[in-house]
Design a protein around this motif. Structure first.
Motif, PDB file in Angstrom:
ATOM      1  N   PRO A  14     -70.894   7.235 -40.448  1.00  0.00           N
ATOM      2  CA  PRO A  14     -72.246   7.458 -40.885  1.00  0.00           C
ATOM      3  C   PRO A  14     -72.273   8.473 -41.711  1.00  0.00           C
ATOM      4  CG  PRO A  14     -71.995   8.070 -38.630  1.00  0.00           C
ATOM      5  CD  PRO A  14     -70.558   7.281 -39.130  1.00  0.00           C
ATOM      6  N   THR A  15     -72.991   8.828 -42.828  1.00  0.00           N
ATOM      7  CA  THR A  15     -73.267  10.050 -43.424  1.00  0.00           C
ATOM      8  C   THR A  15     -74.123  11.036 -42.738  1.00  0.00           C
ATOM      9  OG1 THR A  15     -75.075   9.377 -44.685  1.00  0.00           O
ATOM     10  CG2 THR A  15     -72.955   8.941 -45.698  1.00  0.00           C
ATOM     11  N   GLU A  16     -74.505  12.130 -43.515  1.00  0.00           N
ATOM     12  CA  GLU A  16     -75.318  13.203 -42.665  1.00  0.00           C
ATOM     13  C   GLU A  16     -76.970  12.584 -42.534  1.00  0.00           C
ATOM     14  OE1 GLU A  16     -75.477  16.615 -45.057  1.00  0.00           O
ATOM     15  OE2 GLU A  16     -73.247  16.971 -44.540  1.00  0.00           O
ATOM     16  N   ALA A  68     -75.270   4.378 -34.564  1.00  0.00           N
ATOM     17  CA  ALA A  68     -75.647   3.219 -34.303  1.00  0.00           C
ATOM     18  C   ALA A  68     -75.961   2.373 -35.723  1.00  0.00           C
ATOM     19  CB  ALA A  68     -76.988   3.234 -33.546  1.00  0.00           C
ATOM     20  N   SER A  69     -76.301   3.236 -36.647  1.00  0.00           N
ATOM     21  CA  SER A  69     -76.348   2.578 -37.926  1.00  0.00           C
ATOM     22  C   SER A  69     -75.070   1.991 -38.738  1.00  0.00           C
ATOM     23  CB  SER A  69     -77.175   3.550 -38.994  1.00  0.00           C
ATOM     24  OG  SER A  69     -78.404   3.637 -38.686  1.00  0.00           O
ATOM     25  N   ALA A  70     -74.052   3.059 -38.249  1.00  0.00           N
ATOM     26  CA  ALA A  70     -72.909   2.514 -38.645  1.00  0.00           C
ATOM     27  C   ALA A  70     -72.332   1.299 -38.177  1.00  0.00           C
ATOM     28  CB  ALA A  70     -71.880   3.787 -38.553  1.00  0.00           C
ATOM     29  N   LEU A  71     -72.559   1.312 -36.699  1.00  0.00           N
ATOM     30  CA  LEU A  71     -71.956   0.181 -35.745  1.00  0.00           C
ATOM     31  C   LEU A  71     -72.770  -1.304 -36.628  1.00  0.00           C
ATOM     32  CD1 LEU A  71     -70.597  -1.284 -33.601  1.00  0.00           C
ATOM     33  CD2 LEU A  71     -72.468  -0.603 -32.099  1.00  0.00           C
ATOM     34  N   GLY A  72     -74.184  -1.177 -36.846  1.00  0.00           N
ATOM     35  CA  GLY A  72     -74.601  -2.391 -37.289  1.00  0.00           C
ATOM     36  C   GLY A  72     -74.079  -2.726 -38.709  1.00  0.00           C
ATOM     37  N   PHE A  73     -73.921  -1.532 -39.346  1.00  0.00           N
ATOM     38  CA  PHE A  73     -73.395  -1.918 -41.023  1.00  0.00           C
ATOM     39  C   PHE A  73     -71.935  -2.635 -40.843  1.00  0.00           C
ATOM     40  CE2 PHE A  73     -77.091   0.450 -42.724  1.00  0.00           C
ATOM     41  CZ  PHE A  73     -77.209  -0.428 -43.568  1.00  0.00           C
ATOM     42  N   ALA A  74     -71.176  -2.028 -39.873  1.00  0.00           N
ATOM     43  CA  ALA A  74     -69.780  -2.655 -39.665  1.00  0.00           C
ATOM     44  C   ALA A  74     -69.910  -4.217 -39.417  1.00  0.00           C
ATOM     45  CB  ALA A  74     -69.247  -1.864 -38.569  1.00  0.00           C
TER      46      ALA A  74
END
Length: 214
Positions: free
Chosen positions: A55-57, A62-68
């Motif tokens: 994730p960026t700043e 949680a968003s990174a997990l979903g985009f993965a």
């Protein structure tokens, strides 16, 4: 009365064999066929590369997990594979047949696995697809606020992932033995011979009648 035709000599010999011979014959035949299949089939090599969503700043884990999870589905799409075919050295159809992805519900990571008849080609295909996927993710980073980075490159496998002749021979022997057991269960039983003590002799009363007369 019409006499039944005589059974073929081969059938009579088979029925005269002991029951365990069918199990042994099935196991031997299955082992030979399985070993031959393992020796004749071409080897298959498997290589896996890993990418991770960061994730960026402006985002969160949680968003990174979903985009993965989303990138795991996108990795095998035509847009990603089309850009990877040049670096992989194979056409898109080969990548579609040979590349698979997997994701984890607990970690923002995507595994990209490629199979090929040679170790170097398997590693090249996995690395090419992972690189193409990170490039596609980088182009949409400002929208998703998630960056995809290469976590581990695929290395050339030292041993094939396909089954060895010893393993295929063992599986074939097990299947052949099982088939022999099934044949043994459905095989007609031998006709039981009448014991000599109870056999009736022409012109002579049965033993039970003689005992009663005495």
């Amino acid at each position: 009365m019409t006499e039944h035709p005589r059974r073929p000599a081969a059938l009579r010999r088979v029925r005269s064999l002991p029951p365990w011979s069918l199990l042994a014959a099935g196991a031997v035949a299955g082992g030979l066929l399985g070993g031959a299949y393992g020796a004749l089939q071409p080897p298959v090599y498997t290589a896996t590369a890993y990418v991770v969503a960061v994730p960026t700043e402006k985002s969160d884990p949680a968003s990174a997990l979903g985009f993965a999870q989303a990138y795991g589905r996108v990795a095998t799409q035509l847009a990603v594979l089309g850009d990877a075919q040049g670096a992989a050295g194979v056409p898109v159809r080969t990548l579609q047949r040979s590349v698979r992805t997997a994701t984890s519900p607990d970690a923002p990571m995507v595994s990209i696995t490629a199979t090929a008849p040679s170790a170097g080609l398997a590693a090249d295909m996995a690395n090419a697809v992972s690189l193409s996927l990170t490039e596609h993710a980088r182009s949409s980073r400002k929208t998703t606020n998630v960056e995809l980075q290469q976590f581990a490159r695929a290395v050339r496998p030292t041993d094939p992932s396909s089954a060895s002749p010893a393993l295929t021979g063992l599986v074939g022997a097990s299947a052949g033995g099982l088939l022999g057991g099934l044949v043994l269960l459905v095989r007609p039983r031998r006709e039981r011979e009448t014991p000599a003590a109870t056999a009736a002799v022409p012109g002579q009363a049965p033993a039970a009648d003689l005992h009663g007369a005495l």
